[in-house]
Design a protein around this motif. Structure first.
Motif, PDB file in Angstrom:
ATOM      1  N   SER A  16      -3.833   2.499   2.552  1.00  0.00           N
ATOM      2  CA  SER A  16      -2.944   3.583   2.100  1.00  0.00           C
ATOM      3  C   SER A  16      -1.698   3.026   1.424  1.00  0.00           C
ATOM      4  N   GLU A  20      -0.600   3.436  -2.517  1.00  0.00           N
ATOM      5  CA  GLU A  20       0.748   3.887  -2.907  1.00  0.00           C
ATOM      6  C   GLU A  20       1.370   2.932  -3.936  1.00  0.00           C
ATOM      7  N   TYR A  23      -0.307   3.456  -7.235  1.00  0.00           N
ATOM      8  CA  TYR A  23       0.077   4.743  -7.818  1.00  0.00           C
ATOM      9  C   TYR A  23       1.469   4.657  -8.446  1.00  0.00           C
ATOM     10  N   LYS A  24       2.387   4.053  -7.703  1.00  0.00           N
ATOM     11  CA  LYS A  24       3.761   3.894  -8.215  1.00  0.00           C
ATOM     12  C   LYS A  24       3.794   2.982  -9.437  1.00  0.00           C
TER      13      LYS A  24
END
Length: 319
Positions: A16, A20, A23-24
């Motif tokens: 996870s 993240e 994605y960032k």
């Protein structure tokens, strides 16, 4: 057996948190994409871990990680990152499909994959190919190749190599190869195809020694004299892989980079597909065989994020 790969699973793995970060790196507040964050993370995870990140990414963000990477990245760097995101057996199946379905056939890819993979890997590749493309790999290969080259590819696709050393047939095999090549006018290619295609690597190494004693020639020398074209390339690859798969890939990488221009497709394919298998042995073989390290050759031959990612897959310098 401990993995001889340069890429290993990370210990404290949090899919996870990784999702993240990715994605960032692509959708964050910064203008543009943070390529460095992407390459640092993905080269430090095993393929299995990358697949977990891909699944969690979809759950968290409702988007496909590979699609996002494709839309954010470009060029050779994109090709490399997408290759890293593909499960290894699927990557081989895709590489073979791309080699066959174009206008001409990319024999180099057929040779490299089918000469170097284990029988278990070949069977897994055939199954993945069937599942993904609803085509039979052997039929596709046959439709695209011919002659003794085709016959040897078909034998390798059977993944039925003898397991052990057949002590009683070492001399006989060497004799058959001698009679098929050096001793006769013209060449009996079928004898080369049958013996090199069906015997185990350990058995072939003993046959090569017996052949050398009998003829005074290395097997490779005779193949170069007696055959040509794609068949020669495939026979040489089978012989080299029987002697040492890492040495075969070290030479493949060297040839991809030496001289003017770089064969980036081969460079990417080998660096990605061997990163979790035997990259440490490939590096050692490279240093032994050539006047530089694999790391220094990649460094001098590539640039940018593409170079950074390749060097991380290489995993160190053997200067």
């Amino acid at each position: 057996m401990a993995s001889r790969g340069s890429v290993k699973p990370i210990g404290k793995f949090d899919s996870s948190a990784d999702a993240e970060v990715l994605y960032k790196a692509m959708k964050g507040l910064a203008i543009g994409t943070d390529e460095d964050a992407i390459l640092q993370l993905l080269t430090a995870r095993s393929n299995t871990q990358r697949q977990e990140i891909k699944a969690v990414y979809k759950t968290l963000f409702g988007k496909d990680l590979v699609d996002n990477l494709k839309s954010e990245l470009g060029g050779k760097f994109e090709t490399l990152i997408i290759a890293l995101m593909t499960p290894p057996i699927m990557y081989d199946a895709q590489s073979l499909r791309d080699a066959i379905k174009g206008a001409g056939t990319d024999e180099k890819v057929l040779v490299e994959i089918l000469a170097s993979r284990t029988p278990a890997e070949v069977n897994a590749i055939k199954a993945a190919y069937k599942k993904e493309y609803d085509h039979d790999l052997e039929e596709d290969v046959c439709g695209d190749t011919s002659g003794h080259f085709k016959r040897l590819l078909v034998i390798l696709l059977q993944a039925n190599k003898q397991r052990d050393v057949q002590e009683e047939s070492i001399e006989a095999d060497a004799q058959v190869l001698f009679k098929a090549g050096e001793e006769k006018f013209g060449t009996d290619e079928q004898a080369f195809v049958t013996i090199l295609g069906n015997r185990s690597a350990a058995h072939l190494r003993k046959v090569f020694d017996a052949y050398m004693k009998m003829t005074g020639y290395e097997m490779e020398e005779s193949i170069k004299r007696e055959t040509s074209g794609s068949l020669e390339d495939l026979l040489l690859a089978v012989v080299k892989c029987a002697r040492s798969v890492p040495a075969y890939f070290a030479e493949t990488l060297y040839r991809a980079m030496k001289g003017a221009g770089t064969d980036d497709n081969t460079l990417i394919r080998v660096m990605v597909s061997r990163s979790e298998v035997d990259m440490l042995d490939i590096r050692a073989a490279f240093r032994r065989m050539f006047a530089c390290s694999l790391h220094s050759m990649i460094k001098g031959d590539t640039g940018g994020d593409y170079r950074k990612a390749l060097l991380l897959l290489c995993g160190g310098d053997d200067a």
